[in-house]
Every structure is written in structure tokens, then in C-alpha cells.
Design a protein around this motif. Sequence first.
Motif, short mmCIF file in Angstrom:
data_model
loop_
_atom_site.label_atom_id
_atom_site.label_comp_id
_atom_site.label_asym_id
_atom_site.label_seq_id
_atom_site.Cartn_x
_atom_site.Cartn_y
_atom_site.Cartn_z
N MET A 1 0.86 -1.20 0.00
CA MET A 1 0.00 0.00 0.00
C MET A 1 0.88 1.24 0.00
N PRO A 2 0.64 2.20 -0.91
CA PRO A 2 1.51 3.38 -0.98
C PRO A 2 1.42 4.23 0.27
N ALA A 3 2.51 4.94 0.57
CA ALA A 3 2.55 5.81 1.75
C ALA A 3 1.52 6.93 1.59
N SER A 4 0.84 7.24 2.70
CA SER A 4 -0.16 8.30 2.66
C SER A 4 -0.45 8.81 4.06
N ILE A 5 -0.96 10.03 4.12
CA ILE A 5 -1.44 10.63 5.36
C ILE A 5 -2.81 11.21 5.06
N THR A 6 -3.81 10.84 5.86
CA THR A 6 -5.18 11.29 5.62
C THR A 6 -5.76 11.89 6.89
N LEU A 7 -6.25 13.11 6.79
CA LEU A 7 -6.92 13.79 7.90
C LEU A 7 -8.41 13.87 7.56
N SER A 8 -9.27 13.39 8.47
CA SER A 8 -10.71 13.36 8.21
C SER A 8 -11.47 14.07 9.33
N HIS A 9 -12.23 15.10 8.96
CA HIS A 9 -13.09 15.84 9.90
C HIS A 9 -12.31 16.28 11.14
N LEU A 10 -11.10 16.75 10.92
CA LEU A 10 -10.19 17.07 12.02
C LEU A 10 -10.54 18.42 12.65
#
Length: 531
Positions: A1-10
Motif C-alpha cells: 500500500m503506498p505511503a499516505s497521510i489522511t486527515l478526516s473531519h479534524l
Amino acid sequence: MPASITLSHLSWSAPDGRLLFSNLDLSFGAERTGLVGRNGVGKTTLLKLISGEIRPVSGTISVNGGLGVLRQSVQVAPQETVADLFGATGALAILRLAEAGDATADELASADWMLEARIALALNRTGLDVPAETPLAVLSGGQRTRAGLAALIFAEPDFLLLDEPTNNLDREGREAVIALIGSWQAGAIIVSHDRELLESVDAIVELTSLGATRYGGNWSHYRERRALALAAAQHDLADAEKRIAEVARSAQATVERQAHRDRAGRKMAAKGGIPRIMLGGMKERSETTSGDNARLAERRRAQALEDATAAREKIEILQPLSVTLPPTGLPASKIVLKMDGVTSGYRPGDPIIRDLSFDVTGPERIAVTGRNGSGKTTLLSLVTGDLKPWAGTIAVMTAFSMLDQKVSLLDPSVSIRDNFRRINPQADENTCRAALARFMFRADAALQIVSTLSGGQLLRAGLACVLGSAPPPLLILDEPTNHLDIDSIAAVEAGLRAYDGALLVVSHDKAFLESIGITRRLKLPAADPAG
């Protein structure tokens, strides 16, 4: 799985209750992203949230991959070394035992014989050439930053989280770090106001009080897109204000037409011949029509006002600060500063400045340059009289103001407004407020106590107090852009371009020096070849 950063409803609130983020949605892939925005908007806080140093009030943060984090400033213990940053102290100790013939068989089997070479390669990528055993305490702040960045790339994380990585670096260090980030192939989130550095990123995310906006491309592309957004917001504001005026005119015309019809109806009723029941119907219809017209006008007016408010908020965020300065009237032929054969330092027998001579005539703009440790700040201390020469003479022939990196001319215990009135005793309250407003200290913001300001706000307040009313013929600045956001830097540049006095500036910010029209450079020789 590729590297990622996800922010949701922060969402996150500062300790004083001020809401920084609300329902923020952002994602970062394996690309270099510059994170920009005004001071205090939450850029450093966002990095702390991503790294797990602090937790959000609500929302989720998903990190797929390893993180390498570089802080703005790091306190070091006396015994810490460069090797500690790399987590290599124990491994290097085994190599030293092996070199001395004292290593056990197990230690020899575990020895990493290429470790020193790999550490040296990582350090060289940041332009630093020091042994791994070098104590961190003997390095300058800029050197420690470069060593910390070298340790991060040595670990090969999936994402670099960098907070102002070029702050306090000399020109050579700055160029090395910019080159390193330009060649970085994994992910990176970089908080920075360094426009040279931001030219090397793949995307820019701008944080504002309205949320986050992603712009594909580097700094130049972002600046073009932002200018288009400002023009669109200004067009929307003009359109909304036009509609507000049209609604008012239309409502007034409708009221006048209805009044005319009502008068005509009353005249007919006065003449008689209209049944009472018809008169009642006519009155009811008139009242209904008037009410419907009023409600329609109010809806149209409310929508136009809402659109105007939204456009004004965007313009407030997108519009750079505006700075204008009164003239100093400095003649072109006047000698402002004369230094002849000056030698000085802080410890007897260990001079930092050696046999230095130079003049400043008229409104010259001189950049004092040199590597970290070459004596740039020492030179400014000599000019201001805070440090005395051991040999030679110094003559300052005009009034001057000095703005150092700590903005020590401001009294931290009182408000920005009170500092301004103390520094500019000839200025009245209106002049004071107008000058502070140009640097975004409007209304109650001017009453903030200086000790409560962030680094960027502090420097902006210092600039407002020095430049805002009656600028002196000589202005001395020590790294004036180090803690300013990009919009504030643009405002300072605009103000200094309008300034007609002499400038003596210490700065490693090439874009800043070019923008303010430096006419001469005074390069000091390096005192430390590893600086």
C-alpha cells in the motif's frame, strides 16, 4: 500500500479555546508539499497532530508509512553528539573497540563497517562536514538543524515532517537543504516561508481561517493561482455590493409605485362610487403586495450581504499587507556610517571582526553576508554601540533604529500600542492606530501584551513600531524575515522598497534581498570552516 497521510473531519482548539481547525479534510501522498499560511493559523500544530505529539479534539488521522520529524528548535544536553541524532552511538563505540583491537567476537560480527561512511554521506547532503562524535552543543543552531535533517534522511522515512528547515541557516546551508529537498523522492510536508525552498515542492497547501486549499505545483504556480483567486474575490465583492445597491433602489421604487397606486385609490374612494366591499379588497391587496415586496427585497438584500461578507473574508485572507512609510529625506551625499580599521570580539585575544573598514553614504542598501559564525550580528552590535571596538573607530552620523532577532526594543510587559507610543513619542493616537493597522494590529489586536505574541507577531510588532510613524535615516535589521509568514514578508518588502533611508541588513534570504533592492554586499570571512 503506498505511503499516505489522511486527515478526516479534524478539529483542534488552542489551550485558550481558540478554534484552529474545524472538520478539516486533507490528504498527502508521496510528494513534497509546502504548508503555508499566516502566523498563528496552525501550521506547526498540524505537524504535531500528524506526528502524534498532540491529539485532535475530534476527527481521525491515518498515517500509512514511517515519519521523520524535524522541529523548529531542539534543546540539546551537553553530552549529546551528532551520532545520537543518528541513533548510532553504540554502533560507533563497537567500531572504536574494533579499531583498538578490544572488540569481542560477537561485537565484531555485529559491526557495521560502512556506518561512518553512510553518516558522513548523509551529513554531506546537508552541506555539513563534521565527525559523528562532535558534541551538538558546540554546533550553531543552523548546524544542528542540518545535522538533524541529515539524520532524518539517513533513516529513509516515508514522510519528512519539516518545520521551517532553512530558518537560521547561512547561505551555504540553505542551498544544501534546498537541494536535498529538491532531490527527495518520498513524501514530505514542509512548513516554510522560504520562497526558494517552496519553488522545489510538488504542491502547496494554504491554511487560512476558512480551512485548507491545495494548489498543485510550486511557489510560482501558487502565487499565480492566488492572484487569480484574489481577483475573483474582488469581482464577487463588487458584484455583491452592486446587488445590495440595486436591491435598495428597487425596493424604494416599489414602495414609491405602491404609494402612488394607494394615493390614486384613495382619491377614487373619496369621490365615491366604489362599493365598501371593493374598497376593503383593494386595501387588503395593497397590504399583501407591500408585504410580499418587502419580504422579497429583504431576501435579496440578505443574500447579497451574505455574498459580500464571504467575499470580504476571502479578500482579507488573500490580500497582502499594505505598508507605506513617511520619507526620511536623507541626502544622497551624506555619510551615514563610517567604520575604519575595526577589530573586536567578546573574548580577549579571540577577535571575530578583524581590521574592517567600510562607509555607508546616502540611501545605500547594504546586505551583510557570510557563513554562520562569521560575525554578522557582532558587526551590527558594533554599529549600535552595544559592543566596543578593540581597535579602530566607528562613527554613526545620523539617527538609527535597530531591530534584532529577539526584537529587544519592545517592552514585553506592555501592549503593542504602548510600545509604539514610547518609541514614537511624537505620534498621536490616530497615527499610532493607523500605523499598527497597516501591520494587521487593528482595534483590540493593538492592545495585546507583547509577551503573549508568537514569534511572527513579535517581529511584525517590532517592524510596525520602528517603521510605522517616522522612520530614521538609518535602519539596521538582523534577519528580519526569520519568523514572518509569506504575506508579512511581502508587506515588509513593499515597505522597505518605499523607504528612502539607508539600510544595513543581515539576511540569508536571497529572494528578500533581491526584492528590497540591495545595492551592495559586505561579505565577512568565515570564522569557522565547518559553519
